[in-house]
Every structure is written in C-alpha cells, then in structure tokens.
Design a protein around this motif. Structure first.
Motif, PDB file in Angstrom:
ATOM      1  N   SER A  91       0.823  -1.213   0.000  1.00  0.00           N
ATOM      2  CA  SER A  91       0.000   0.000   0.000  1.00  0.00           C
ATOM      3  C   SER A  91       0.860   1.268   0.000  1.00  0.00           C
ATOM      4  O   SER A  91       0.554   2.230  -0.700  1.00  0.00           O
ATOM      5  N   THR A 146       1.505  -6.863   5.262  1.00  0.00           N
ATOM      6  CA  THR A 146       0.219  -7.297   4.712  1.00  0.00           C
ATOM      7  C   THR A 146       0.307  -8.741   4.238  1.00  0.00           C
ATOM      8  O   THR A 146      -0.616  -9.533   4.427  1.00  0.00           O
ATOM      9  N   ASP A 189      -5.072  -4.491   9.606  1.00  0.00           N
ATOM     10  CA  ASP A 189      -4.005  -4.024   8.721  1.00  0.00           C
ATOM     11  C   ASP A 189      -4.161  -2.522   8.486  1.00  0.00           C
ATOM     12  O   ASP A 189      -4.966  -2.091   7.660  1.00  0.00           O
ATOM     13  N   GLU A 190      -3.420  -1.735   9.210  1.00  0.00           N
ATOM     14  CA  GLU A 190      -3.471  -0.271   9.138  1.00  0.00           C
ATOM     15  C   GLU A 190      -4.906   0.252   9.119  1.00  0.00           C
ATOM     16  O   GLU A 190      -5.305   0.971   8.201  1.00  0.00           O
TER      17      GLU A 190
HETATM   18 MG   LIG Z   1       0.489  -3.269   3.972  1.00  0.00          MG
END
Ligand SMILES: [Mg+2]
Ligand SMILES: Nc1ncnc2c1ncn2[C@@H]1O[C@H](COP(=O)(O)OP(=O)(O)OP(=O)(O)O)[C@@H](O)[C@H]1O
Lengths: 298, 280
Positions: A156, B45, B164-165
């Motif tokens: 991300s 992740t 996750d975040e």
């Molecule tokens: Mg990630």
C-alpha cells in the motif's frame, strides 16, 4: 505561445463558494457553504478538519474537478469555469494527488504509469525516462527495483509513492495533495516532506490536506480548518496550537512533540514552549546545554 | 494458539532469490495484544494474509489451534478463527446493506437463521450501527465503515483479529475510536469455552504501537525485534537504520543520553503517564 501566461506562480481565490452533492439521500456527504478563501502564490496552506467536513470537495473545486453550485473559483484572477480558460491547461499546471492512490494508477508497469503524463506533454523518450527516474527517487523508491513491476502488485505504501511520483513527473507549478502521507513509512514521509519544502522554497504554491499534525506543523505557512462545510479557522500553525478548542473541533490533539516540550519545561529541562518538532527540541536542548556550560566556565 | 514456524512466502515462483517473508518463527498466545510495525514493503500485509490462509507458505507452516493453513479441509474453520480488518474497508465490503454485510460470513458458515439474526442484532448494537442497518455500506463515512468491517469480522467470533493499518485513512477522532474498539476486544468477558481474543495491529504510527503489550518489528520479511514496545523503542538507532521512527519521547530521551545527560530526569514512561493525565 499559450504557455506564456503560465510561467507565473498560481493564486487561487475562492469566492462565496457553495456546493452540495445532488445525489439525493446520500448520508455524510460534504457540503460547502459560502466559502471564501484566497491562496496566494507561494503559500503552503494546510486544510484540516474531520472526515466529512468537506476538505476533499474543496480541493476538487480548486482543481476544477467539481463545479460550484454558486460562487467562483479564480486562478490568477480568471474564473476557471469561464469559456476562455482551459481546464486541461490548468490541470497540467496544478498537480493533484488523490486521496486513494489506487484511483490514480492504471498502467501495466510502474514506468508506463509515471511516464504517461510526461509523454502527453510531448517530451521525447529520454526526457520521459529521466523524469520517471527523478520522480521515483523523489519518493524514495529505487527505480531499477520498481519500473518493470505492476503498480497493482505493490504494497500500500509503495502504491501511494508511485501515484505521487506520477504527479511529480509532470513538473507541476502548483500541487494539491489529499492525504499524501497516509500509509507511508517514516522514510516515505520524510521524502515527501523534504520535497514539499524544496518545492515551496522555489516559490510554488502547495495546498495540503492532511491528518498528520506533525507534518503540518513542520511545513505549513498557514492552516485552514473546515468544520461541517464552513471555515472556522484561518491563520498560522502556532496560533492554532494555542487554541485547543479549535484544534479539538478539527479532531486533532496537540502534536506529541509539543507535549514532550511541555513536559520538559515542567521538569525544568527546557524553557521554550513554542517548538513543534523533535528537531527543534533537540536544537533547543543543545542551546541550553551550551549556555549552561558557558556560564559554568565564565 | 497461533504458531508460526520457519514461514517463507514468495509472490514469484520459488526460484526467485529473495522471498517476501524470510523465515518467521513466532507464537502468539490467547489474549495477547500485539503490534506489528515495519517499513513499506517489509511484508506486513503479506504476513497478515498468511495467517488466515489467503496465502499459503512457500516454506514452513502456520498453525491456528493446531491446524495448518495448508490443510484445505480446515480452511473454513481457519477463516472463522482468524478475522482480518483491512486498511481500506471499501475493498472488503461485499453486501448491499449494512446488516447483510454482517450476516454474510455467518451464512457461509451455515449458521441457523434465528441465531444469525440474534448475532447480527447484537453486532449492530455493539458497534453502534443499528440506525444504519438498511443503509448501503459505501455511503458510510470512513470511521463507520471501519466499524462495520470490524462488526462483520466479530460476528464470526474469531480467536484472532488482525488489523491491517485500520487507522491510516481516518481522521484523528476516528483513529482514536478504532483504537478504543481494539482495546474493548480485550476487555470483553470471556465466554464459556472460548479463549480470550488475540489482536494484531499493523500500523505505521509508532504511537499506536504503545497501546499494545508486545511489539514486532518486521524488516525485509524477517522479525527484527519482538519485545515490549518500551524496550523496542529504546533501540532508537537500530530502528532508524531500517527507516523507522520512534515516538518523540524516545527520540528525545536518546538525544539527552547522547549529549552526555545519562542521569537526566526525563524518562519516556514518565512522560507517557503525564501525557495520559493531560488527555483526561
Ligand atoms: Mg500493507
Ligand atoms: N500481489 C503481489 N504480487 C507481487 N508482489 C507483491 C504483491 N503484493 C505485495 N508485493 C510485494 O511484496 C512485498 C511486501 O508487500 P506487503 O504488502 O506485504 O508490504 P507491507 O509491509 O504491508 O507494506 P506497506 O507498509 O506499504 O503496507 C513488497 O515488496 C511488495 O511490492
């Protein structure tokens, strides 16, 4: 040449702007109400506020992606929705980094993704390649590791960096960024913040929407707070930090570094409160240490 | 309850020189609250996806309560026991209404209708979503959507929840909300034969890691540190070397020490007490 009147920095003026999403029955959609805001060329203005307060909507008006229901958006004195202003020219000068980087990525490789803009500017292959290279380095990605990869198979934080690189490769004259540091690690945040500092120092205009109070404290020359579609603060960072009530309305707490300063002052280890970054604190502590040692010598 | 041994994972075929996860050994007990930090691309992740069998180890094993994620006959049970809440809930929400979203996983498990309705009502109530039950999920605000994602995961009564975040796209007020939801999971009374829930919070914000009891630092697919946050954050230089920032108080404490003020009265944990007081 059409480019001639475009070498001056950008002034953006918003006059009595109101806007409401007309997709009825939507909940939580931002509405802007009679906004007046003028961003002068060379300013670095941060826009903060709770989610749903209208920040992204305001940014989209500044870049001509949305058209106001009433009121005007003037860039260097001209209404951007008037017939003799080209929105595509405007977007070329004014780079917009979107809130969700995925919406900005589209090509098969990272190279093609970043190269798309410069290619459309009519640059030749070697110029394009050097733009891509430079943009990747600016966001702290090592070009050879990334240019051949698919932008959709990145982590991300890597995706966000590539999306930002795509905008920087256009060499915009002004930048509007929506949450550019979300999902970035410290290296990434530092890289973006160095870049924005230099970009701003060269006289260019930056509009920064962010929840990162540390970043804002370090960079912004001015902060605007939006609350439920209205401006409720417009001033410098330091004054904002002294107004806990407004800060809280915007959903923010004091930057942690500031709290550390307050605590140091209570311990008698520091004697200045208006510091906002770890670097500033260190500098101040060093100053105190040198004064003390000078005194003990003298 | 969670046992990871020699976990390797590679997105490419096995021949690639460097894999994304490079030999992780780790176990997490029932009731633990763990934070996971690491640079972009470190493999956080990927690691999360390995925990519930979305990705399978290319080498080594992940066991949930003794069952390997590689055993495909166990996959439904594993998905039920390990819930993941992702950074961008929009990408994980599949249903047309809020209540259907919460019911979705339960239907897949073949839970009987009356019990399912009871669970859905309970989750709507618990996560303050009852007023939105008929709403389309994509019209919720970011914070509400994150609450919905958690409600849908919690409906399955998982043993482990991986975040996750979950806060990186939220405003500070909603960030606090999500952190308090996570803290609440550890305060829940433990039901009959259930073990207390474990949580893993992946974050880029070192201050959030301070809310957890244990901190893992992942770098280039390997665990660099595994200790109490206060112990890890005192290794300021080592963290900096891999591009990670520590909370401001640790950086200042480290600086004072480097300036020869070993006996300084400034201590990060004292500051944290002062800080917690100031928020009241
Ligand atoms: Mg990630
Ligand atoms: N679908 C994919 N296919 C191939 N490589 C991938 C894929 N997803 C991620 N990667 C790569 O695997 C590595 C680890 O990615 P991962 O998403 O696990 O990192 P992360 O620690 O979560 O990073 P971030 O902080 O940016 O979220 C990165 O180098 C990334 O580019």
């Amino acid at each position: 040449m059409e480019f001639n009147h475009f070498h001056l920095p950008l002034n953006i003026k918003i006059e009595n702007l109101s806007f409401r999403y007309n997709r009825h029955s939507e909940i939580g959609t931002a509405v802007l109400e009679d906004i007046n805001l003028s961003v002068r060329a060379g300013e670095l203005v941060a826009i903060i506020g709770l989610s749903g307060s209208g920040k992204t909507t305001l940014l989209q008006h500044m870049t001509g992606l949305l058209q106001p229901d009433s009121g005007r958006v003037l860039v260097d004195g001209k209404d951007i929705h008037s017939k003799n202003v080209s929105l595509s020219q405007l977007r070329r000068r004014l780079g917009l980094v979107f809130q969700f980087p995925e919406t900005q990525l589209f090509a098969e490789t990272v190279f093609d993704d970043i190269a798309f803009g410069p290619q459309n500017l009519g640059l030749d292959a070697s110029q394009v390649a050097s733009r891509v290279n430079a943009a990747l380095l600016t966001v702290a990605l090592n070009p050879p590791d990334f240019i051949d990869r698919s932008p959709f198979q990145l982590s991300s934080g890597e995706k966000r960096r590539v999306a930002i690189a795509g905008v920087l490769a256009m060499n915009p004259e002004c930048l509007a960024l929506d949450e550019p540091t979300a999902a970035l690690d410290s290296t990434g945040i530092l890289a973006i913040s160095h870049f924005l500092k230099a970009f701003h120092a060269s006289g260019k205009t930056v509009i920064l929407v962010s929840h990162n109070i540390d970043l804002i404290a370090r960079l912004a020359t001015r902060v605007v707070v939006l609350r439920a579609g209205q401006l409720c603060y417009d001033g410098d960072v330091e004054t904002l930090l002294c107004h806990q009530d407004i800060l809280q309305q915007a959903g923010f707490a004091l930057p942690r570094a500031r709290c550390v300063v307050n605590y140091l002052v209570e311990l008698g280890l520091a004697n200045k409160r208006n510091l906002i970054s770890v670097e500033q604190i260190k500098l101040h502590l060093t100053e105190i240490a040198t004064t003390v040692s000078k005194q003990s010598i003298g | 309850m969670l046992q990871i041994s020699n976990l390797h994972f590679s997105y490419e075929q096995a021949d690639s020189a460097q894999s994304t996860l490079n030999g992780i050994d780790l176990s997490i007990k029932a009731g633990e609250s763990v934070a996971l930090i690491g640079p972009n691309g470190a493999g956080k992740t990927t690691f999360a996806r390995c925990l519930n069998g979305l990705l399978l180890p290319t080498q080594g094993d992940v066991h949930i309560n003794g069952e390997s994620t590689k055993d495909r006959t166990q996959i439904i049970g594993i998905r039920q026991q390990v819930g993941i809440v992702f950074q961008n809930p929009e990408n994980q929400i599949v249903s047309a209404t809020v209540e259907r979203e919460i019911a979705f996983g339960l239907e897949n498990l073949g839970i009987e209708r009356n019990r399912m309705h009871a669970i859905v009502d309970n989750m709507l109530d618990k996560f303050n979503l009852t007023q939105y039950r008929q709403h389309a999920p994509h019209l919720l605000s970011g914070g509400e959507m994150q609450r919905l994602a958690l409600a849908a995961v919690m409906a399955m009564s998982p043993q482990i929840v991986v975040f996750d975040e979950p806060t990186s796209l939220l405003d500070p007020a909603n960030q606090q909300l999500v952190l308090s939801l996570i803290a609440d999971l550890h305060r829940q009374p433990v039901k009959d034969d259930h073990a207390p829930i474990s949580t893993i919070l992946i974050t880029q914000n070192p201050e959030e890691a301070l809310h957890c009891k244990r901190l893992l630092v992942l770098n280039q697919g390997q665990i660099l540190f595994d200790d109490k946050p206060d112990v890890v954050f005192r290794k300021t230089d080592e963290l900096k070397n891999v591009g990670l920032q520590v909370p401001a108080e640790y950086e200042i404490a480290d600086y004072l020490k480097k300036c020869g003020q070993e006996k300084s009265t400034f201590d990060p944990t004292d500051f944290q007490r002062y800080y917690a007081e100031s928020l009241k």
